[in-house]
Structure formats: structure tokens, C-alpha cells
Design a protein around this motif. Structure first.
Motif, mmCIF file in Angstrom:
data_model
loop_
_atom_site.group_PDB
_atom_site.id
_atom_site.type_symbol
_atom_site.label_atom_id
_atom_site.label_comp_id
_atom_site.label_asym_id
_atom_site.label_seq_id
_atom_site.Cartn_x
_atom_site.Cartn_y
_atom_site.Cartn_z
ATOM 1 N N THR A 53 39.601 52.076 35.914
ATOM 2 C CA THR A 53 39.539 50.926 35.008
ATOM 3 C C THR A 53 38.094 50.465 34.881
ATOM 4 N N ASN A 54 37.654 50.284 33.634
ATOM 5 C CA ASN A 54 36.257 49.932 33.370
ATOM 6 C C ASN A 54 36.163 48.569 32.700
ATOM 7 N N VAL A 55 35.386 47.671 33.290
ATOM 8 C CA VAL A 55 35.256 46.321 32.736
ATOM 9 C C VAL A 55 33.773 45.996 32.523
ATOM 10 N N ILE A 56 33.456 45.553 31.314
ATOM 11 C CA ILE A 56 32.100 45.068 31.003
ATOM 12 C C ILE A 56 32.136 43.537 31.005
ATOM 13 N N LEU A 57 31.206 42.917 31.717
ATOM 14 C CA LEU A 57 31.031 41.465 31.634
ATOM 15 C C LEU A 57 29.646 41.233 31.059
ATOM 16 N N CYS A 58 29.549 40.485 29.942
ATOM 17 C CA CYS A 58 28.231 40.309 29.355
ATOM 18 C C CYS A 58 28.056 38.880 28.842
ATOM 19 N N GLY A 59 26.801 38.492 28.701
ATOM 20 C CA GLY A 59 26.502 37.141 28.241
ATOM 21 C C GLY A 59 25.023 36.854 28.440
ATOM 22 N N VAL A 60 24.704 35.598 28.743
ATOM 23 C CA VAL A 60 23.323 35.160 28.850
ATOM 24 C C VAL A 60 23.055 34.735 30.293
ATOM 25 N N GLY A 61 21.865 35.041 30.777
ATOM 26 C CA GLY A 61 21.481 34.673 32.143
ATOM 27 C C GLY A 61 21.817 33.214 32.423
ATOM 28 N N GLY A 62 22.506 32.951 33.538
ATOM 29 C CA GLY A 62 22.857 31.579 33.884
ATOM 30 C C GLY A 62 24.315 31.230 33.602
ATOM 31 N N GLN A 63 25.080 32.158 33.003
ATOM 32 C CA GLN A 63 26.485 31.860 32.658
ATOM 33 C C GLN A 63 27.474 32.230 33.762
ATOM 34 N N GLY A 64 26.993 32.674 34.890
ATOM 35 C CA GLY A 64 27.913 33.003 35.989
ATOM 36 C C GLY A 64 28.524 34.389 35.871
ATOM 37 N N ILE A 65 27.829 35.285 35.200
ATOM 38 C CA ILE A 65 28.353 36.636 34.985
ATOM 39 C C ILE A 65 28.333 37.440 36.286
ATOM 40 N N LEU A 66 27.244 37.323 37.047
ATOM 41 C CA LEU A 66 27.142 38.079 38.297
ATOM 42 C C LEU A 66 28.249 37.641 39.258
ATOM 43 N N LEU A 67 28.518 36.346 39.307
ATOM 44 C CA LEU A 67 29.571 35.836 40.197
ATOM 45 C C LEU A 67 30.946 36.355 39.760
ATOM 46 N N ALA A 68 31.213 36.301 38.459
ATOM 47 C CA ALA A 68 32.506 36.780 37.959
ATOM 48 C C ALA A 68 32.680 38.268 38.283
ATOM 49 N N GLY A 69 31.608 39.041 38.107
ATOM 50 C CA GLY A 69 31.653 40.475 38.419
ATOM 51 C C GLY A 69 31.939 40.704 39.889
ATOM 52 N N ARG A 70 31.356 39.860 40.720
ATOM 53 C CA ARG A 70 31.547 40.014 42.165
ATOM 54 C C ARG A 70 32.999 39.718 42.553
ATOM 55 N N ILE A 71 33.552 38.641 41.997
ATOM 56 C CA ILE A 71 34.945 38.294 42.322
ATOM 57 C C ILE A 71 35.879 39.430 41.896
ATOM 58 N N LEU A 72 35.652 39.960 40.701
ATOM 59 C CA LEU A 72 36.490 41.056 40.203
ATOM 60 C C LEU A 72 36.391 42.276 41.124
ATOM 61 N N ALA A 73 35.159 42.616 41.520
ATOM 62 C CA ALA A 73 34.961 43.800 42.363
ATOM 63 C C ALA A 73 35.591 43.597 43.745
ATOM 64 N N VAL A 74 35.454 42.406 44.297
ATOM 65 C CA VAL A 74 36.049 42.129 45.617
ATOM 66 C C VAL A 74 37.578 42.168 45.514
ATOM 67 N N ALA A 75 38.138 41.684 44.402
ATOM 68 C CA ALA A 75 39.587 41.745 44.207
ATOM 69 C C ALA A 75 40.059 43.200 44.199
ATOM 70 N N ALA A 76 39.311 44.057 43.511
ATOM 71 C CA ALA A 76 39.675 45.483 43.459
ATOM 72 C C ALA A 76 39.616 46.105 44.855
#
Lengths: 586, 214
Positions: free
Chosen positions: B8-31
Motif C-alpha cells: 500500500t502506497n500513501v503520499i502525504l503532501c502540503g506546505v512546510g508547517g502543516q504537520g505532514i511529517l507527524l501524520a506520516g510518522r503516525i501512519l508508519a507506526v500504525a503499519a
């Protein structure tokens, strides 16, 4: 136990498990988090050095005394540390020493795309290249084994994709590494010509021995597949190739210097067509060709930029495969770029605005403030390397001699301490009349707010002596030193004018903390009074991301504005006011 | 070598400061908590200063490349509309895009040099099977903090991934400091219930484009 770790965190974990007791670095993307992660282990003395050369020298001393030591730096940091590196290979490191070089293919956050694998060949030291976080942890430990066994520093070379990608890592306990009694050995540790001449043949011999050492078995992965296609690869490129061509035969090198030559020959005989897939330079390819093995490499896979699964696919199958499958209209030509910008309320913006207004030629340096080169400020003429602004300002000033365009160097506090001080000594010594602006925001901002000697805090959070930049400049003999608050634009302009007409070297310390460290608004958000605004566009020239123009209308986004007031001071029409004042007026 | 079964491949994108790195981390830890192999790729440094940010998260039986290849992404969480367009080529035709409709103007648009593209949602929907546009920033404000829009997105995504809810709770607790957990868990729950509440059909049956304005 399993954990999800970035490559940088995995290297820190590997260092911990290997019994490392000393680690040092200067922050630099993509390597910064290695030391930040190591600092969490109480068993390791972890510290920031003023620059990479000092970091390596302290680690060399720790290792000479018998302790396991690690240093980490970004690729260009190894240029700074290259002087000790080349001779340390002669001296050796009894306790074991690993140097992490984090290269940046694609230049996500760097000024060049150099391939530091050449350092391993040039300086004649072993090099390991992990392909994911698990290998980053394991190879860090292997690197210490090799370092100790062969009495040589070992280069652990990673790239941005290894450093900042996370994957699953198995954790093992720490193995303490007892420190042997110190033994003085001046014939090996004092590099007089008479000693070094005896050591050089040892270096050549150990590289030969290492290429056939049993440790190669732990570093090399050979996967037997299709005998038509054999892929020789290393680092993250291995995973791209597995993804694209899983049925191929693979020879994945973990140690890329020296290479396991005998096994490479065997592999070459077992497959019909060999592809060498590596990021950046043809480092492996040229050496494999020199063995007389026919390969396809950089004629199919780019030297420039970062690899990814798409680029590897195109190299293996040709550029047309992708297009046939997905023939929709492209969307890319209409998309405005989103370049990085100064943060709202950044103290650097006002200084660049003033330098531009006074028509300075500006030699820049490495840090957040390099963004002052981008429009709308566009107030920088050069950016070369850490500390270069100061020496370059002197050189430019000697040649230009143009009073309408005085020359100023602009350098951050951390960068000044890294390698600006010697440049400033040169300007004093040789009687330069340049202006040096030190943008002192009290941190190493770009890499994520690491402390440095001017902050009075250490990596582990202890308080320490705080270097006084003003006193230092005076002690170096700078005749004219002053400190300004960069939010007070009039003061900044007056200080620059004084420096310009001083007829001698001036240092202006522009001092205000990084706005991200403040973590608070400096005042109420500002608003533009459209009754007074004449759409002169001056406020937009500050490059503040809170100010925007829609047609002929200008507005300040209250969600972004931190109330620094810089735009209000820059507006000649006094059309920008605090939202508090605006409410009072209404 | 055996090809791994579906990743399963997920792209998270947006602008620096929107919490994208955190969201990516939560998703990866859940997996990881779900017992899967997982890789996550992102870039720190210069790009974070208000620039365009992209995180790749991949999970499955065995994952090789940390980067997603073109046309292979099953999901995109676009925290800003223009960034959805920028990374659209990553999307698989049978993929799902979640778009936050709150624009953040890039520098060339702010200074009037370029126009912000129009019709982003319709351009995106031509390329994918399913598109859901919401105003996550406003929704997050109503929860109490515009910064938790990232957890609303994760909550919506969670309905399509089939990990048990307890795994998400664990992942959020592992990645967010205890003082901030309460509001983030509320935002996640808001997102998790959002589609069923607003569209009244099970997520798996959602086809086409849904623009949910408030």
C-alpha cells in the motif's frame, strides 16, 4: 524488539550498541539527527563541535586514548574535515573510529552534489554503504569492528534517502567496549616524514587484505535470479532495482571500498548482461570496468540528481515504457513553484531589505539567510561555502573599489563560529574596509535550532561558557563594532551608512532571536489601511509570507502575521498599522 | 526473488508547517503495529521553510523502495490543493485523493507574478477513482486547533486501511506528547466518523467525487 527508525536514528542506535563513548558533529542536513539521537544515550559523551574539522580531531583523540568514537557530517562537511582525515588514515585509531558522511543527491538542502565515495579512494580508508535503516545499524557496528581490527578510520557513507527514510530495525543491547591501558606509540602517532614513510606501505597492504576479509560476507548480498540480467548496486539504489526488476540476479555491495574483487569476477561470469546502478558518479562502474568486466552504467542511468524507481525503470527498460502506459495530459507546466521562504517575522528580512536599499554588493553564506538571495529581496550576490562570505567580501572590495556599491559580507552566528573567524582575522590583518554583518539569531536555525558555542548551551542541554561575539570581534582588532536590532529599520540603515563611510573595517551584529524560537507573537497582527495604501509594492519587497497582493489590493494574513512590525516601519505612507490600533481608531 | 504481494502506497503532501511529517510518522507506526513491513521517506532542511513538502509511506508484506514510483500511489492526503496537483503523477488510476480545500498561496502567487491554478479538484478527479475534498482546516478550528487537520485526514484514511482502531490509538500515543493527545485523538475520531456522518454510505462504496463544504 523492533522499532521504526530513520537511517540517522539507526546509526545512533548502532553506535550505542557498538559501545561508542564519544561522538561529535557540526549540524548539517541530512546528517544532523545522528548526533541529536546519540545525545539521548547517557553512556555516550555527545557534543556539537564548532566545525567538522574540530569534530574529527576530538574523535581522533578519543580513539587514540582507546575509546570508540563517531563523527557525523554532511558531504561538504567532510571537505572541512579532509585535512585530519587523510593523515588520520596513517595515524590509525586504536579505539575504533567511524566517520559518517551524509551525501545529498538531488541537493535537497545543499550547495553542491559531490559524491564523497571518492574520499574513500583518495584517503585510502574502508567505506560501508547501508541501503536502509536496519543496515545502517548493523553496518555502524561492522564499521567499528573493521576500524579496530585494521587500525583505520572507516567511512560510513549514506545519502539523504537513507538518512531521512524510516524503516523497521531490530534492536540489540549495548556491548560495552573496555578501554585498554594507554600506550604511547610515537612512531605511529607522530606523523613525522620518517614515521609516515613506514606507515604508507601498511595502508596499501591492509586494503588488499580487507578486500578478501571474511567481513565481506557480512557486507555483501548476492541474490541468484535470471542469468540474463545481473545488477551490481549499492545503497538505496538496490531497493529501487529490486522494485523494478525483481527477477534479475543481484550483487549488492555493502563495502564499496575496497571492493570484493574475487566475488565480482565470479558474479560477472554467471550472468550475460551486467548493469551497474549507482547514484551520482560512476564510482563502482569505473573500477569494475578497470577489472576488465563489460558493464552498462552511466550511459543509461543519470550522473546528475537523485535516483528513484522511475529513473531506474527508464534506465533498464528505456524511456518510452512509462509514456505508453500513462498517456494523459501533463499537469506540470501550470503549477507555480513553492520555494522556501523566510518565516513571517524573521529578523533577517529587515537587514536584507536595508542592504538592498543602500545598494550593497552582498557576499552571502550558508544558513536560512541564504533565502535572502531569492526574490523579492534578491539581496545577495554570492553563496559559496561555510564562512566564505567574509574572505570573498574582502576580495570583491579590493577589485570593485566602487563607493556607490560598497561590499558587505552576511553570515550567521553559527556559521561565523564555524569558519568565519579566520576570515575576519584576514580582513583585520590586511586592512580591508568591507562591512561584515553577523546575523546573530542565537541558534543554528536552518538545521533545526541546535545550540552552538555562542548560545551558552551544549547538545546535552547543559549550560556552558557563552562566546561573546562582540568581544571576540574587538579582540581580533576590528576597529568598528556595533550591535543593532534588525526590527528597527531606521537603526539598521543608520548603522550600515556609518559602516559604509567609516573608511575602515566594520562589523555589525544584527541581533534578535530566531522567530521560531520565540514561539510567540511579537505583537498584534498588522493590517493595511487601504485608504492610505498607494499600492507602491514596498511591503511585498520584504519577502514576508504573511503579506499578499490580490490584483491591486494588499492584505496581511492574520493567521501568519506575528506582529513584528517590520512592514509598518518600511511603509513610507504609514498605511500599515497594528490591528489593535486599527480597532481603537474605528 | 519473489515479488512481494500488494504494497500500500500513501503520499502525504502540503506546505512546510502543516504537520505532514507527524501524520506520516503516525501512519508508519500504525503499519508497524499491524505487523507489516514499512518504509517512509521524507526530506528535512531547506524545504521546510514554507516550501512544498512530500512524505511517502509504503507498507505491506515486504517493502523495497522507500519512494513510490509514478502512478503507484493508492492514497494521497493533500493538505493544500496546489500540492495535490503538483504530485498528481504519483496517483494510480484506482487511487483515492483527500484534498484540504484551504489554500496557502505560494510566493509567486502572493506577489502577483503567477496565478493560483483553477479547477484543481476537476483536474485531480480525472486521474483517480475517488476524490474527497473537505475543508479540514475549518473543521480542525471547530475542534479547537487548526493544526490538527492532519489527524482529521488520518481518521478518514483509517476507514480505508482496515487496521483495528486500537492500533491507531497506540500509534497516536507513541508519536504525540501526552499533553497534546486528547485534542489529536478527538480530531482523529472526527475524521474517522466524518464520511459516514456526511455521506451516509460505507467508505468502500464511495465512488467518484465528493466536495464537502463545511
Amino acid at each position: 524488539m523492533k522499532a521504526l527508525l530513520s537511517g540517522n536514528e539507526a546509526i545512533a542506535r548502532g553506535a550505542y550498541e557498538a559501545g561508542v563513548i564519544f561522538a561529535s558533529a557540526y549540524p548539517g542536513t541530512p546528517s544532523t539527527e545522528i548526533l541529536e539521537a546519540i545525545a539521548h544515550y547517557d553512556e555516550i559523551q555527545a557534543q556539537w563541535a564548532p566545525n567538522e574539522k574540530v569534530a574529527l580531531e576530538t574523535a581522533a583523540g578519543a580513539s587514540l586514548a582507546g575509546g570508540r568514537a563517531l563523527v557525523a557530517m554532511k558531504h561538504v562537511g567532510l571537505n572541512v574535515a579532509a585535512d585530519p582525515l587523510f593523515s588520520l588514515v596513517y595515524m590509525g585509531c586504536p579505539g575504533g573510529l567511524v566517520i559518517v558522511s551524509a551525501d545529498d543527491p538531488g541537493m535537497h538542502s545543499s550547495q553542491n552534489e559531490q559524491d564523497n565515495r571518492w574520499y574513500a579512494r583518495a584517503a585510502k580508508l574502508p567505506m560501508l554503504e547501508p541501503s536502509d535503516s536496519q543496515e545502517a545499524r548493523i553496518f555502524t557496528k561492522l564499521a567499528f569492528e573493521i576500524s579496530e581490527k585494521y587500525n583505520t578510520p572507516v567511512l560510513l557513507r549514506i545519502t539523504t534517502r537513507i538518512a531521512h527514510s524510516s524503516s523497521v530495525v531490530t534492536l540489540e543491547p549495548r556491548a560495552e567496549h573496555p578501554i585498554p591501558p594507554y600506550q604511547k606509540n610515537s612512531e605511529h602517532h607522530v606523523l613525522l616524514p620518517v614515521h609516515a614513510r613506514k606507515i604508507h606501505p601498511e595502508i596499501e597492504a591492509r586494503l588488499q587484505r580487507l578486500s578478501r576479509d571474511a567481513v565481506m560476507q557480512k557486507c555483501t548480498t548476492i541474490l541468484r535470479g535470471n542469468s540474463d540480467v545481473g545488477i551490481i548496486t549499492a545503497g538505496v539504489a538496490f531497493h529501487y532495482a529490486c522494485e523494478v526488476f525483481p527477477e534479475a540476479s543481484f550483487f549488492k555491495l555493502g563495502m564499496t571500498h575496497p571492493m570484493p574483487v574475487d566475488w565480482l569476477f565470479e558474479f560477472a561470469l554467471s550472468v550475460r548482461n551486467i548493469f551497474v546502478i549507482e547514484e551520482l558518479d560512476p564510482f563502482l562502474e569505473e573500477q569494475i570496468r578497470a577489472l576488465g568486466i563489460e558493464v552498462t552504467g552511466k550511459d543509461r542511468f543519470p550522473v546528475v540528481g537523485e535516483l528513484n524507481p522511475d529513473r531506474v525503470r527508464q534506465g533498464l527498460y528505456g524511456p518510452e515504457t512509462e509514456k505508453k502506459e500513462h498517456s494523459h495530459e501533463p499537469v506540470s507546466d501550470e503549477i507555480p513553484p513553492r520555494p522556501p521562504v523566510f518565516c513571517p517575522g524573521c529578523p533577517h528580512a529587515g537587514m536584507f531589505w536595508a542592504l538592498k536599499k543602500l545598494r550593497f554588493r552582498v557576499t552571502g553564506d550558508i544558513g536560512c539567510y541564504t533565502l535572502g538571495a531569492l526574490p523579492p529581496l534578491a539581496a545577495m550576490d554570492s553563496c559559496l561555502n561555510m564562512g566564505a562570505s567574509i574572505g570573498m567580501a574582502e576580495g570583491m572590495e579590493r577589485v570593485l573599489k566602487d563607493s556607490r556599491h560598497p561590499v558587505a559580507a552576511v553570515i550567521g552566528d553559527s556559521t561565523f563560529i564555524h569558519s568565519g573567524i579566520t576570515g575576519l582575522i584576514d580582513l583585520v590583518y590586511n586592512g580591508s574596509h568591507a562591512v561584515v554583518v553577523i546575523l546573530d539569531n542565537g541558534t543554528t536555525a536552518m538545521t533545526g535550532h541546535q545550540p552552538h558555542p555562542g548560545t551558552g548551551r551544549t547538545l546535552k542541554g547543559h549550560s556552558t561558557h557563552k562566546l561573546d561575539i562582540e568581544q571576540l570581534c574587538r579582540a581580533l582588532g576590528v576597529p568598528h563594532v556595533e550591535i543593532v536590532n534588525p526590527y528597527h529599520l531606521d537603526d539598521v540603515i543608520q548603522a550600515l551608512k556609518r559602516a559604509k563611510s567609516a573608511g575602515e573595517l566594520s562589523v555589525i551584529i544584527s541581533r534578535a532571536p530566531c522567530i521560531l524560537l520565540e514561539k510567540r507573537r511579537l505583537g498584534a497582527p498588522l493590517v493595511i489601511d487601504m485608504n492610505l495604501c498607494k499600492a507602491c509594492n514596498v511591503c511585498l519587497q520584504l519577502g514576508c509570507p504573511a503579506i499578499e497582493r490580490v490584483g491591486q489590493q494588499y492584505r496581511i494574513d492574520p493567521a501568519f502575521c506575528v506582529g513584528c512590525g517590520l512592514c509598518a516601519r518600511g511603509c513610507q505612507l504609514r498605511a500599515i498599522v497594528s490591528s489593535d490600533d486599527m480597532m481603537i481608531m474605528n | 526473488m519473489k515479488l512481494p504481494s500488494e504494497t500500500t502506497n500513501v503520499i502525504l503532501c502540503g506546505v512546510g508547517g502543516q504537520g505532514i511529517l507527524l501524520a506520516g510518522r503516525i501512519l508508519a507506526v500504525a503499519a508497524l503495529e499491524a505487523g507489516l513491513d514499512v518504509k517512509k521517506a521524507e526530506v528535512h532542511g531547506m524545504a521546510q521553510r514554507g516550501g512544498s513538502v512530500i512524505t511517502h509511506v509504503r507498507f505491506g508484506e515486504r517493502v523495497f523502495s522507500p519512494l513510490i514510483a509514478s502512478h503507484q500511489a493508492h492514497f494521497m492526503l493533500a493538505f493544500e490543493p496546489l500540492e495535490a496537483l503538483r504530485y498528481l503523477d504519483f496517483m494510480s488510476p484506482d487511487g483515492t485523493i483527500f484534498i484540504n480545500q484551504q489554500k496557502i498561496l505560494p510566493q509567486p502567487v502572493r506577489v502577483g507574478k503567477m496565478a493560483y491554478p483553477t479547477g484543481i479538484v476537476s483536474k485531480c478527479k480525472k486521474r483517480v477513482h475517488r476524490l474527497i475534498a473537505i475543508n479540514a482546516t475549518h473543521n480542525a478550528e471547530s475542534i479547537g486547533d487548526p493544526r490538527v487537520a492532519n489527524l482529521i485526514f488520518l481518521g478518514m484514511l483509517s476507514r480505508f486501511l482496515g487496521f483495528p482502531e486500537s492500533i491507531w490509538q497506540k500509534a497516536i500515543q507513541a508519536c504525540i506528547p501526552s499533553t497534546k493527545q486528547e485534542i489529536n485523538i478527538r480530531a482523529f475520531q472526527f475524521g474517522r466518523d466524518f464520511l459516514m456522518r456526511r455521506l451516509s454510505i460505507p467508505e468502500k462504496e464511495i465512488r467518484g467525487t465528493y466536495i464537502i463544504t463545511s
